[in-house]
Write an enzyme that holds these catalytic residues in place. Sequence first.
Site, mmCIF file in Angstrom:
data_model
loop_
_atom_site.group_PDB
_atom_site.id
_atom_site.type_symbol
_atom_site.label_atom_id
_atom_site.label_comp_id
_atom_site.label_asym_id
_atom_site.label_seq_id
_atom_site.Cartn_x
_atom_site.Cartn_y
_atom_site.Cartn_z
ATOM 1 N N LYS A 175 16.090 -6.857 80.488
ATOM 2 C CA LYS A 175 15.100 -7.660 81.434
ATOM 3 C C LYS A 175 14.560 -7.026 82.650
ATOM 4 C CE LYS A 175 16.870 -10.693 78.489
ATOM 5 N NZ LYS A 175 15.986 -10.947 76.994
ATOM 6 N N TYR A 195 22.831 -18.623 79.798
ATOM 7 C CA TYR A 195 21.952 -18.230 78.794
ATOM 8 C C TYR A 195 22.586 -18.673 77.323
ATOM 9 C CZ TYR A 195 20.158 -14.914 75.204
ATOM 10 O OH TYR A 195 19.572 -14.408 74.177
ATOM 11 N N ASP A 254 27.131 -12.460 85.352
ATOM 12 C CA ASP A 254 25.883 -12.154 84.762
ATOM 13 C C ASP A 254 24.967 -11.905 85.905
ATOM 14 O OD1 ASP A 254 23.403 -11.542 83.355
ATOM 15 O OD2 ASP A 254 24.321 -12.485 81.497
ATOM 16 N N ARG A 258 28.543 9.338 70.920
ATOM 17 C CA ARG A 258 29.164 7.970 70.773
ATOM 18 C C ARG A 258 29.987 7.499 72.099
ATOM 19 N NH1 ARG A 258 33.406 6.232 68.394
ATOM 20 N NH2 ARG A 258 33.218 7.779 66.458
HETATM 21 N N1 PLP Z 1 22.172 -12.598 79.937
HETATM 22 C C1 PLP Z 1 21.045 -13.099 80.004
HETATM 23 C C2 PLP Z 1 20.840 -14.063 81.360
HETATM 24 C C3 PLP Z 1 20.164 -13.263 79.423
HETATM 25 O O1 PLP Z 1 18.761 -13.731 79.496
HETATM 26 C C4 PLP Z 1 19.964 -12.451 78.084
HETATM 27 C C5 PLP Z 1 18.914 -12.514 77.279
HETATM 28 O O2 PLP Z 1 18.177 -13.111 77.425
HETATM 29 C C6 PLP Z 1 21.289 -11.885 77.897
HETATM 30 C C7 PLP Z 1 22.354 -11.898 78.690
HETATM 31 C C8 PLP Z 1 21.536 -11.156 76.449
HETATM 32 O O3 PLP Z 1 20.799 -9.802 76.784
HETATM 33 P P1 PLP Z 1 20.121 -9.033 75.354
HETATM 34 O O4 PLP Z 1 19.069 -9.861 74.822
HETATM 35 O O5 PLP Z 1 19.927 -7.528 76.065
HETATM 36 O O6 PLP Z 1 21.295 -8.961 74.298
#
Ligand code: PLP
Length: 383
Positions: A201, A110, A176, A57
Amino acid sequence: MTDRRPATAAVQAGRPARLAGEPVVTPVHREVIYEFESAAQFAEIMADSRRGYLYSRIRNPNTDELAAAVAELEGAEDAHCFASGMAAVTAALDLLAPPGTRVVAARQLYGQTYSLLRARGDTALVDVADAEGFERALDGAGLLYLESEANPHLAVPDLPRLAGLARAAGARVVVDNTIPTPLGCTPLAHGADLVLHSATKFLNGHADALAGVVAGPAELVRPIAERSLDTGSTLSPDVAWLVRRGMKTLHLRVERCAANAAALAEFLAGHPQVAGVRYPGLAADPYHAVARRVLRGFGGLATFEVRGGRAAGERVMDRCRVALRATSLGGVETTISHPASTSHRQLTAQELAAAGISEGFLRLSVGVEDVHDLIADFQQALE
Ligand code: PLP
């Protein structure tokens, strides 16, 4: 040891001897615990006075390898892996925007991140292109939160300028970087304090692993890693291994996805049934100029709107034979989705309109297939 009894042998027999030769590919380290040579060594590792593994962990060799690879690509001192991108987003916000911190964020985000920030009740949302709006909102704020290319609006913030405004206001910056990937953008070099990814992704690239990573200076990553011990948002070794393997072709995939996306965007922009196309690589795109400055390449995502609104958009989706009707992005397969009813369903009609997501708006995550097949697919789907 030959005198052990069956129950002991059942537990301990067959541990492989250490032979010469290191595996080229790191094995999946499914172990949860580690054995030490002595009580003193055990105590040193436990007390963190010597680096080592103790309990998975905390860390394990597979998450360490993935974190080190992302840190290197992002130009970061350190990184920490999470069980999902949202766990990474939450960890960054927990550290840099504890309750009572005012957050300024781009309106174009997002959907899940948007609803997470909206739920705080102390977040000011500003249009990505409105630098003066950011300057005003940042007064008294503790954190600026941006996506280096927003999902699904493909809005590209002027990172150096906005990070400079945040710094002048005394606010930290979290970016992000999921969509451009570290090959397309390195936000720390533009002034961000932390950069994060949904590694689900492009980093993984094969739609078979859910993961997240936060990268930045060790002084920020260390408390994030410590906090993750409490929250238990640990990435499993198997999934870390899959993401690390996927990353070995990141540069090849990103190049091919971007070339395919550029060709498809050009084709769609010239099609009479298409009312509009958004791709930062198109000269007419509102974010083209800033993308040229802040991004390296224009990525694998494009959006378009079919004439005739939602019904016409759904018809195109239904007729696609190569592009898959699926959510998520950044995989080797081309996918088509309808953000208003999928990734951004949490937004009200008003919020969708403010974020520029119309009913007929379709998002493409362009994969690595043959571009002629992709164009032919959309040619027949739009007939
Ligand atoms: N940030 C972006 C730009 C995303 O497109 C996504 C998911 O589509 C996330 C964060 C969240 O990621 P996760 O689905 O791996 O939790």
